[in-house]
Scaffold this active site. Structure first.
Site, mmCIF file in Angstrom:
data_model
loop_
_atom_site.group_PDB
_atom_site.id
_atom_site.type_symbol
_atom_site.label_atom_id
_atom_site.label_comp_id
_atom_site.label_asym_id
_atom_site.label_seq_id
_atom_site.Cartn_x
_atom_site.Cartn_y
_atom_site.Cartn_z
ATOM 1 C CE LYS B 81 -4.223 -1.767 0.325
ATOM 2 N NZ LYS B 81 -5.222 -1.549 -0.745
ATOM 3 C CD GLU B 103 -10.075 4.211 0.436
ATOM 4 O OE1 GLU B 103 -9.940 5.422 0.240
ATOM 5 O OE2 GLU B 103 -9.332 3.350 -0.078
ATOM 6 C CB SER B 370 -0.180 -8.043 -1.267
ATOM 7 O OG SER B 370 -1.050 -8.809 -0.454
#
Lengths: 264, 390
Positions: B81, B103, B370
């Site tokens: 991210k 968010e 990830s």
């Protein structure tokens, strides 16, 4: 000529402003919605916006979100709203406008949706998440229907205004300030500047919405446009009414006060 | 637009902001100083390039092709991210925006955003569903430590989709001074493209690393898909390499034939959510359906429009694995390789466990890991209970 245009023409001749009121269809149930529309007309509303309840309403604040949730939880859907409109049309000729999010139309099937709007007597559509860039296809299809696609302009629209209102029908929905629907205490001084800018590009009636909740606000804003739209404040009256068991009376009295404020 | 997918289905109030964002992003993309700044922070602050690790034990056990793991879990804050957040916050600084909102579902995007905002001294507010706040309490605590305000969202299903709605409503209200950092390849144009461009560093690195290690491109790519940013980051640089078979793994929850899953492409239909036209889980009237995944990060009823497009043209295959398969994969990777994966990534590992045995020894498989699983330890503990000493 659409019922909406006809209404604005009549009001213009009388030098009056339009009072546009909003309810969410099916809040708290569809029979009540029928009675509320008739009551609001009796109290002096000129045009009624019927919200189609949606699970994810991006342009709405908490009050209208709650109304949509109440309507959805009792099973309201587009088909049952059309049935309601059919019953309503036996009793009134008041201009009716759907406020509907695009996914509801898309999923239902655009052509079937427009056919039903025509058949059941819906006069206009307000689609808060369908900006200029996305509306072309629908606009093209709507040519064959007697239904107005009412565009929204925002204070942030700036140089987009001209194109947005270019082929406007019914009226132009002028958003009073940035933000979602809901009650506001104050309006910025430059609202009149914004409205004048919109006026430069179109002769179609202009109606201001978002945040108008009281007679005071109506008195302050009625000089600026051809109509004013009241939504969340009516839902608030419905919420009070749900608690006290006098929804219709609450809404009637409130709309009557708004009517007096806008006409006198 | 990606074929018939994508678009800008948002309130008019936001349109000029989106147009400005696109213009500034296109300019920044061509600007050497911006590119260097991005490269500097992803390297020196986040720790890139992340390794492409040859998983020898997995390869032996599953007795198919050679398995490599792209270690996005080794990024600062524990997931891919941050690649995107660094890019978007640098852009926000260029555009002189004073306030950042975001968010988050699992909290990884929220933590990454709060982290970069702390580093640059920017005001930061995070929207998170009440349900997710409960199941990701560690990440909530981290965000607060980092100085962000965490807004609990109780509307709708109180998960990621509702947090996204609230963030968009905040942006509509504060569009003058606020930059909305979207966490995946979702939302109105230009977000899906912009987030993909900030995440493609994953695939670009894999390409370079695998050629160095194996002298050729991989045969298979696997990544989990919620909104789909880690997957798009890995896939995008390989899209034109037709021999590379690409798999996106969706959250099958309790099973795709139950009503508790988040398998958007497997079971969804075309519609509009969060400003984009894409596949989504909706009922016959277009109401967005509640979704379920054991992984809060995959618990999303939509998917990035570019994924919808690759599905529609058959370039990427989308498969679903269930919660219990993901939990099994979580434990498997932990035991076999000593790597505790995020529950999101565990979905990719679960699909690897099905696919790898069917591949040939000379095949090369790259799985995007990830994120790391620290944040999911409580969830796993609740599912499998304690572990007995031997």
């Amino acid at each position: 000529m659409s019922r909406i245009t006809e209404k604005f023409n009549i009001l213009r001749r009388k030098n009056e402003k339009a009072l546009v009121t909003y309810v969410t269809s099916g809040d708290p149930d569809l029979d009540t919605t029928i009675r509320l529309v008739l009551k609001m007309e009796e109290a002096g509303a000129d045009i009624i916006e019927l919200g189609i309840p949606y699970s994810d309403p991006l342009a709405d604040g908490p009050v209208i979100q709650r109304a949509a949730q109440r309507a959805l939880s009792n099973g309201t859907n587009i088909n049952s709203v059309f049935d309601m409109v059919l019953k309503l049309r036996e009793k009134t000729e008041i201009p009716l406008v759907f406020l509907i999010y695009y996914n509801s139309i898309f999923r239902y099937g655009v052509e079937k949706f427009l056919d039903n709007c025509k058949k059941y007597g819906i006069d206009g559509l307000i689609i808060p998440d369908l900006p200029l860039e996305e509306r072309k296809e629908l606009k093209e299809m709507m040519k064959d229907y007697p239904i107005d696609l009412i565009p929204l302009v925002a204070p942030t629209s700036e140089d987009r205004i001209k194109e947005i209102v270019l082929d406007a029908e019914g009226f132009v929905y002028c958003i009073s300030s940035i933000g979602v629907t809901g009650i506001r205490d104050d309006f910025k001084q430059d609202l009149s500047k914004f409205i004048n800018k919109v006026r430069k590009y179109t002769d179609i009636p202009l109606a201001i919405g978002f945040g108008i909740s009281s007679e005071e606000a109506i008195k302050k804003l009625k000089g600026l446009s051809d109509g004013l739209i009241v939504g969340s404040a009516i839902i608030k009256e419905i919420e009070e009414g749900i608690k006290n068991g006098n929804i219709e009376e609450n809404v009637f009295k409130f709309v009557r006060r708004l009517h007096e404020a806008i006409k006198n | 637009m990606f074929g018939k997918f994508g678009g800008q289905f948002v309130p008019e109030t936001l349109m000029n902001a989106l147009i400005e964002l696109e213009r500034e992003f296109m300019k920044a993309k061509e600007d050497e100083s911006f590119k260097n700044e991005y490269k500097y922070y992803v390297k020196e602050y986040s720790g890139r390039p992340t390794p492409l690790y040859y998983a020898e034990n997995l390869t032996k056990q599953l007795s198919g092709g050679k398995i490599y793991l792209k270690r996005e879990d080794l990024n600062h804050t524990g997931a891919h991210k941050i690649n995107n957040v660094i890019g978007q916050v640098l852009l926000a600084r260029r555009m002189r925006k004073k306030r950042i909102i975001a968010e988050t579902g699992a909290g990884q995007h929220g933590v990454a955003t709060a982290t970069i905002c702390a580093m640059f001294g920017l005001k930061c507010e995070i929207y998170m569903g009440e349900e997710d706040i409960k199941r990701q309490s560690l990440n909530v605590f981290k965000m607060k430590l980092l100085g962000a305000k965490v807004n609990s969202v109780i509307s709708g299903t109180a998960t990621l989709k509702d947090a996204t709605n609230e963030a968009i409503r905040d942006w509509v209200t504060n569009v003058d001074d606020t930059f909305y950092v979207i966490g995946s390849v979702v939302g109105p144009h230009p977000y899906p493209t912009m987030v993909r461009d900030f995440q493609r560093i994953i695939g670009d690195e894999v390409k370079e690393q695998i050629i160095q290690k194996e002298g050729r491109l991989p045969d298979y790519l696997i990544a989990c898909v919620g909104g789909g940013s880690n997957a798009m980051g890995l896939f995008y640089p390989f899209i034109k390499d037709k021999d590379v078979k690409i798999y996106g793994v969706e959250a099958g929850g309790f099973g795709v034939n139950t009503d508790k899953h988040a398998a958007t492409i497997t079971k969804g239909s075309v519609g509009v959510i969060h400003g984009m036209k894409t596949y989504l889980l909706q009922d016959e009237y277009g109401q967005i359906m509640p979704v379920h995944s054991i992984s809060a990060g995959l618990d999303y009823p939509g998917i990035g429009p570019e994924h919808a497009y690759y599905h529609s043209i058959g370039r990427v295959k989308y498969e679903a694995v269930n919660d219990d398969e993901a939990v099994e994969a979580f434990q498997y990777l932990t035991k076999e390789e000593g790597i505790i994966p995020a529950l999101e990534s565990s979905h990719a590992i679960a699909y690897l466990m099905k696919l790898a045995p069917k591949t040939n020894k000379e095949d090369i498989i790259v799985v995007n890991l990830s994120g790391r699983g620290d944040k999911d330890i409580n969830t796993i503990f609740n599912v499998i209970g304690g572990i007995k000493d031997e």
